[in-house]
Each structure stands twice: as C-alpha cells, then as structure tokens.
Design a protein around this motif. Structure first.
Motif, PDB file in Angstrom:
ATOM      1  N   ARG A  92      17.944  22.548 -48.453  1.00  0.00           N
ATOM      2  CA  ARG A  92      17.677  23.568 -49.616  1.00  0.00           C
ATOM      3  C   ARG A  92      18.137  23.055 -50.793  1.00  0.00           C
ATOM      4  NH1 ARG A  92      18.630  29.906 -49.685  1.00  0.00           N
ATOM      5  NH2 ARG A  92      17.104  30.377 -51.773  1.00  0.00           N
ATOM      6  N   TYR A  93      19.346  22.458 -50.827  1.00  0.00           N
ATOM      7  CA  TYR A  93      20.056  22.007 -51.949  1.00  0.00           C
ATOM      8  C   TYR A  93      20.083  20.644 -52.315  1.00  0.00           C
ATOM      9  CZ  TYR A  93      20.985  26.870 -52.012  1.00  0.00           C
ATOM     10  OH  TYR A  93      21.078  28.270 -52.137  1.00  0.00           O
ATOM     11  N   VAL A 115      29.457  22.821 -45.052  1.00  0.00           N
ATOM     12  CA  VAL A 115      28.876  23.940 -45.184  1.00  0.00           C
ATOM     13  C   VAL A 115      28.822  25.004 -44.259  1.00  0.00           C
ATOM     14  CG1 VAL A 115      26.418  24.550 -44.870  1.00  0.00           C
ATOM     15  CG2 VAL A 115      26.625  22.668 -46.258  1.00  0.00           C
ATOM     16  N   TRP A 116      29.449  24.356 -43.168  1.00  0.00           N
ATOM     17  CA  TRP A 116      29.815  25.269 -41.990  1.00  0.00           C
ATOM     18  C   TRP A 116      31.224  26.157 -42.352  1.00  0.00           C
ATOM     19  CZ3 TRP A 116      34.748  25.987 -39.725  1.00  0.00           C
ATOM     20  CH2 TRP A 116      34.897  26.962 -38.983  1.00  0.00           C
ATOM     21  N   VAL A 130      34.754  22.695 -51.341  1.00  0.00           N
ATOM     22  CA  VAL A 130      34.163  21.783 -52.256  1.00  0.00           C
ATOM     23  C   VAL A 130      35.065  20.677 -52.236  1.00  0.00           C
ATOM     24  CG1 VAL A 130      32.972  21.194 -54.250  1.00  0.00           C
ATOM     25  CG2 VAL A 130      32.643  23.465 -53.246  1.00  0.00           C
ATOM     26  N   VAL A 131      36.148  20.840 -52.787  1.00  0.00           N
ATOM     27  CA  VAL A 131      37.440  19.778 -53.028  1.00  0.00           C
ATOM     28  C   VAL A 131      37.543  19.084 -51.952  1.00  0.00           C
ATOM     29  CG1 VAL A 131      39.597  19.555 -53.701  1.00  0.00           C
ATOM     30  CG2 VAL A 131      38.289  21.182 -55.126  1.00  0.00           C
ATOM     31  N   ASP A 155      26.479  24.169 -54.909  1.00  0.00           N
ATOM     32  CA  ASP A 155      25.383  25.203 -54.960  1.00  0.00           C
ATOM     33  C   ASP A 155      25.184  26.256 -53.786  1.00  0.00           C
ATOM     34  OD1 ASP A 155      24.324  24.097 -57.273  1.00  0.00           O
ATOM     35  OD2 ASP A 155      22.635  22.937 -56.120  1.00  0.00           O
ATOM     36  N   VAL A 156      25.786  25.701 -52.566  1.00  0.00           N
ATOM     37  CA  VAL A 156      25.987  26.716 -51.513  1.00  0.00           C
ATOM     38  C   VAL A 156      27.155  27.532 -51.527  1.00  0.00           C
ATOM     39  CG1 VAL A 156      26.519  26.967 -49.212  1.00  0.00           C
ATOM     40  CG2 VAL A 156      25.446  24.913 -49.892  1.00  0.00           C
ATOM     41  N   VAL A 157      28.034  27.391 -52.575  1.00  0.00           N
ATOM     42  CA  VAL A 157      29.206  28.351 -52.821  1.00  0.00           C
ATOM     43  C   VAL A 157      28.378  29.350 -53.732  1.00  0.00           C
ATOM     44  CG1 VAL A 157      31.485  28.725 -53.925  1.00  0.00           C
ATOM     45  CG2 VAL A 157      31.081  27.013 -52.433  1.00  0.00           C
ATOM     46  N   GLN A 158      28.016  29.002 -54.827  1.00  0.00           N
ATOM     47  CA  GLN A 158      27.363  29.699 -55.943  1.00  0.00           C
ATOM     48  C   GLN A 158      26.504  30.738 -55.316  1.00  0.00           C
ATOM     49  OE1 GLN A 158      28.779  30.014 -58.944  1.00  0.00           O
ATOM     50  NE2 GLN A 158      30.148  28.312 -58.234  1.00  0.00           N
ATOM     51  N   ALA A 159      25.371  29.965 -54.380  1.00  0.00           N
ATOM     52  CA  ALA A 159      24.404  30.896 -53.535  1.00  0.00           C
ATOM     53  C   ALA A 159      24.965  31.994 -52.879  1.00  0.00           C
ATOM     54  CB  ALA A 159      23.502  29.988 -52.695  1.00  0.00           C
ATOM     55  N   GLY A 160      26.261  32.028 -52.403  1.00  0.00           N
ATOM     56  CA  GLY A 160      26.740  32.925 -51.749  1.00  0.00           C
ATOM     57  C   GLY A 160      27.747  33.767 -52.416  1.00  0.00           C
TER      58      GLY A 160
END
Length: 211
Positions: A92-93, A115-116, A130-131, A155-160
């Motif tokens: 998706r991202y 992502v997990w 992320v880091v 993006d995954v962090v921001q989406a959640g």
C-alpha cells in the motif's frame, strides 16, 4: 534439518564494519529475524521451522549455533502468522510502479520485520521501529534501500497514529467537497503523496517493457 545453508549471515562481522557491536539486544534480535526470514524465503521453508531447528542446535555448544533471542522468536512467529496483512500494508505504501515481490529479498525481510513491529508490538514506539529498520537497511539492504524503507515504515507509523487510527488515506476535503469514497469512478483509496518512491525498480532490467 541441519544448518548447512551457505547464505551469509546478517550478523557476521564484515571487514571495515565493526560498529554493529554497539547495538543493543533488540537490534540484534531484529537482525537475526531478518536473517531467518531471508533464509526461509530463499530455501522456501517455514521461518518458524528454522527457529525451532536453531533452538535445538543451540542446545549443544559443539554445533556452534547461537541461541535464539526471545524477541527474535516473537518477530518470526508474528510475521509468519500475519504475513498477508504485513505484505498488503507494505504494498500500500510502496510507490505505484513498485511491486513487493520485485524488491531485493533482504529489503523485503527488513520491511516485514519493521511493519510487524509497528502494527503488532505496542511496546515499541513507532519512531524506534523506523530508525532501527533504516539502520538495518543501511548496513544490509540494497544501495537504495534506506530511503524508501524509511518512507514506507514512516507512512505505516503515520497511518496508525491517534489522528488516523484506522490508517485511512488522508483526503483534502477543501479540494473537493463533493468527494466521497464510494463515488463511481473515483479511487476509494488514493495512494498517499508520501508513498515511497526510491526511483527505478531494483529488479527492472533495461529490456523490461514500460508499464
């Protein structure tokens, strides 16, 4: 099953690259998980089975196999169980013209671990995931891995985030007040403008047809 694979280990010290020793236990656990996911895909076997095999081999010092950290086991078990959701999230991202199955295998494993952790381990702050993912990408991924892995994980962090708990794409209501996700002919899930786009696909050859 014996540990006879010739694949290089991500944890092996490389010439001129000794600074990995400064990393903490969780970083090393993530790195081991990436190694196992990479090996499992290369050998087309269950990563959980690799963990179980390593655990048995590590019982005897003569085998020369390091014990598996509990956090590595958690990552592998969780990633194996939630693989479809994890891969859908990564896709998706990614940039529109990129495909997960065409990324380098190490990059794919790093993304799956990151992502997990973001989606399923609330004990770890998203920024930390992320880091750590970018650090793994910088050391072991492809030449272009770090920037686009950073973009995808961020993006995954921001989406959640609390402001967007369901991970919905953000729509600018002022731009089109009549817009609704169910409107015919309109993409209900537009790709975020910050989607990772590291440039030409890493496995695309000069002879590949234009998409």
């Amino acid at each position: 099953m014996t540990d006879t694979t010739d694949q290089p280990r991500l944890g092996e010290e490389q010439d001129g690259d000794r600074h990995w020793r400064r990393h903490g236990a969780r970083y090393r656990a993530r790195r081991r998980a990436v190694d196992i996911l990479f090996e499992a895909e290369a050998r087309d076997i269950d990563p959980v089975a690799i963990v179980e095999d390593r655990v048995e081999l590590a019982r005897l010092d003569a085998n020369g196999v390091a014990p598996i950290a509990s956090y590595t086991r958690d990552i592998i078990a969780g990633a194996a169980e939630q693989l479809d959701t994890i891969d859908e999230t990564i896709e998706r991202y990614l940039a529109e013209d990129w495909e997960l199955n065409r990324l380098p295998a190490v990059d794919r494993a790093i993304l799956r671990v990151g992502v997990w952790e973001i989606l399923y381990n609330p004990d770890v702050d998203g920024a930390t995931s992320v880091v750590e993912g970018v650090e793994l990408a910088s050391q072991y991924g492809s030449d272009v891995a770090a920037p686009y892995i950073h973009a995808v994980l961020d993006d995954v962090v921001q989406a959640g985030s609390e402001l967007n708990p369901f991970g919905e794409p953000v729509v600018d209501a002022d731009a089109d007040p009549e817009f609704t996700p169910d409107e015919p002919g309109v993409d209900a899930e537009p790709r975020p403008s910050s989607a990772a786009d590291p440039g030409p696909g890493p496995t695309r050859s000069p002879d590949s047809p234009d998409v």
